[in-house]
Write an enzyme that holds these catalytic residues in place. Structure first.
Site, PDB file in Angstrom:
ATOM      1  N   ALA A 142       0.926  -1.089   0.062  1.00  0.00           N
ATOM      2  CA  ALA A 142       0.174   0.024  -0.045  1.00  0.00           C
ATOM      3  C   ALA A 142       0.867   1.106  -0.054  1.00  0.00           C
ATOM      4  O   ALA A 142       2.164   1.137   0.322  1.00  0.00           O
ATOM      5  CB  ALA A 142      -0.926  -0.096   1.255  1.00  0.00           C
ATOM      6  N   CYS A 143       0.082   2.348  -0.330  1.00  0.00           N
ATOM      7  CA  CYS A 143       1.090   3.698  -0.406  1.00  0.00           C
ATOM      8  C   CYS A 143       1.826   3.620   0.819  1.00  0.00           C
ATOM      9  O   CYS A 143       1.471   3.275   2.007  1.00  0.00           O
ATOM     10  CB  CYS A 143      -0.094   4.909  -0.348  1.00  0.00           C
ATOM     11  SG  CYS A 143       0.565   6.307  -0.190  1.00  0.00           S
ATOM     12  N   PRO A 144       3.026   4.209   0.657  1.00  0.00           N
ATOM     13  CA  PRO A 144       3.742   4.574  -0.589  1.00  0.00           C
ATOM     14  C   PRO A 144       4.633   3.323  -1.098  1.00  0.00           C
ATOM     15  O   PRO A 144       5.481   3.487  -1.782  1.00  0.00           O
ATOM     16  CB  PRO A 144       4.867   5.732  -0.117  1.00  0.00           C
ATOM     17  CG  PRO A 144       5.041   5.075   1.251  1.00  0.00           C
ATOM     18  CD  PRO A 144       4.034   4.575   2.001  1.00  0.00           C
ATOM     19  N   GLY A 145       4.240   2.145  -1.072  1.00  0.00           N
ATOM     20  CA  GLY A 145       5.134   1.037  -1.335  1.00  0.00           C
ATOM     21  C   GLY A 145       5.297   0.889  -2.755  1.00  0.00           C
ATOM     22  O   GLY A 145       6.477   0.629  -3.184  1.00  0.00           O
ATOM     23  N   ASP A 147      -2.492  -1.312  -5.090  1.00  0.00           N
ATOM     24  CA  ASP A 147      -3.225  -0.099  -4.451  1.00  0.00           C
ATOM     25  C   ASP A 147      -3.803   0.848  -5.430  1.00  0.00           C
ATOM     26  O   ASP A 147      -2.865   1.052  -6.527  1.00  0.00           O
ATOM     27  CB  ASP A 147      -1.612   0.389  -3.917  1.00  0.00           C
ATOM     28  CG  ASP A 147      -2.066   1.857  -3.079  1.00  0.00           C
ATOM     29  OD1 ASP A 147      -2.166   1.782  -1.706  1.00  0.00           O
ATOM     30  OD2 ASP A 147      -2.573   2.799  -3.541  1.00  0.00           O
TER      31      ASP A 147
END
Lengths: 77, 139
Positions: free
Chosen positions: A12-15, A39
């Site tokens: 998920a953000c910022p992944g 995401d």
């Protein structure tokens, strides 16, 4: 020319953008980065990143909650 | 003034969702090549004591059910915890974290009592000068 296939599915953000930038650091101009993620922020975030960094957004795809962003590296100095 | 294009965060509240957002914003700023300057104060400083990040963060009052669902959802994602996000951001970007001198003095904490990722204990003046001109958010 090298193609980097980056699987960020499940992050998920910022992944996804972190994974994109990790690949970008290794890449050279002309290389392609294909980023796959689940995401929903990955497409707007990638578009914004390409706009800021002047790399080329080649295309985006969405299929049943999975997203794919293709970027051509054009702005490495 | 230094830090004209920096992204600055005043981290004041030590609840779980704010610590997570600290990690997300810091990692994102580092991703974008922005210098990130963080001033840790208030109840957040508790989690920046040495090994303080290992403590389970406080959940915001009144959101117990919501946070239970949120934490369960986060556990299913491949997401680093807030402290790991800060570590990664510091490895890859220009990130500096400062402890608040007022809170540190009040608690009797010195630099050596704090998480090694804290650069130094500074006052608001030093932080504001270092971050001058950049946008600042308060968490």
């Amino acid at each position: 020319m090298t193609t980097y296939n980056i699987d960020s599915k499940g992050t998920a953000c910022p992944g996804p953008i972190t994974d994109l930038i990790r690949a970008y650091r290794k890449a050279s101009n002309g290389d392609i980065i294909i980023l796959q993620a689940t995401d929903p922020g990955v497409i707007p975030d990638s578009k914004a990143w390409c706009g800021m960094t002047k790399n080329e957004l080649v295309g985006t795809k969405e299929n049943k909650g999975e997203y794919e962003v293709t970027i051509k590296v054009t702005a490495k100095k | 003034m230094p830090g004209g294009n920096s992204f600055n965060i005043v981290m004041a509240t030590g609840t779980a969702e704010k610590l997570l957002m600290l990690g997300v914003l810091t990692q994102t700023g580092a991703n974008l090549g922005m210098p990130v300057r963080i001033f840790v104060t208030g109840t957040a400083l508790k989690y920046f004591k040495k090994d303080g990040f290992k403590e389970k963060p406080v959940m915001p009052a009144g959101f117990e059910d919501y946070m239970k669902n949120l934490v369960a959802g986060l556990d299913k994602l491949r997401t680093d915890n807030w402290h790991k996000m800060l570590e990664t951001a510091m490895e890859t970007g220009d990130v500096k974290i400062f402890g608040c001198s007022l809170m540190s003095s009040a608690l009797g904490w010195k630099k050596e009592d704090l998480d090694p990722m804290i650069d130094s204990i500074v006052g608001a003046t030093d932080f504001m000068i270092q971050s001058g001109g950049g946008q600042t958010v308060i968490l």
